[in-house]
Write a protein that holds these residues in place. Structure first.
Motif: not given
Ligand code: ZN
Ligand code: ZN
Length: 163
Positions: A149, A153-154, A156-158, A161
């Motif tokens: 990722d 990505d990292w 946004r996934q959590r 962001w």
């Protein structure tokens, strides 16, 4: 609003600011270059910021390293630019011409407050020094090479962001 990161070198010749949508210092790189240039504990932490927002004082003291990379006995020169202070040696940031919109400040050069990451990613563990014992938390991810990722990505996934 992105977070404004304010940084400086140890001798004070260089100071800078840059805006980041992804300011969590979660990515620990154990590669031989980060370890030497900015990671005395065996790793360095690279952030991600918007290269277009960089403001810098003391530009004349700035030097750029293109580090040699040796793989399977073959040495090449990295296209990545490692910017540092030529007076005191502080590592400032990494810039790759392949991703010209991104700038990767060293967390160690940031003076302003950074958010504490809920978990961390340990990368380039395949090149870590044998004496380094990574402190791996229950939710951390480990990679021998680069993670799958991106830093964006990292975040946004959590839900971390910052727009
Ligand atoms: Zn300096
Ligand atoms: Zn590295």
């Amino acid at each position: 609003m992105p977070l404004r990161l304010e940084g400086s070198c140890a001798c004070g010749a260089i100071s800078f600011s840059v805006d980041s949508h992804a300011p969590y210092p979660y990515q620990l790189c154990y590669c031989s270059i980060c370890r030497r240039t900015g990671g005395g504990g065996g790793f360095a932490i690279n952030l991600s910021a918007d290269a277009r927002t960089l403001k810098m004082k003391g530009k004349r003291f700035r030097r750029i390293l293109h580090a040699p990379i040796t793989e399977q006995g073959h040495t090449s020169i990295s296209s990545a630019e490692r910017h540092f202070c030529g007076r005191c040696g502080t590592s400032l940031w990494l810039f790759s011409p392949e991703w010209p919109e991104l700038l990767h400040p060293m967390a160690s050069a940031i003076d302003s407050e950074l958010p504490v990451p809920p978990s961390r990613v340990h990368l380039m563990l395949g090149s870590k020094a044998s004496w380094v014992q990574p402190n791996i938390g229950p939710d951390d991810q480990c990679f021998d090479g680069y993670p799958t990722d991106s830093i964006e990505d990292w975040h946004r996934q959590r839900g971390l962001w910052i727009e």
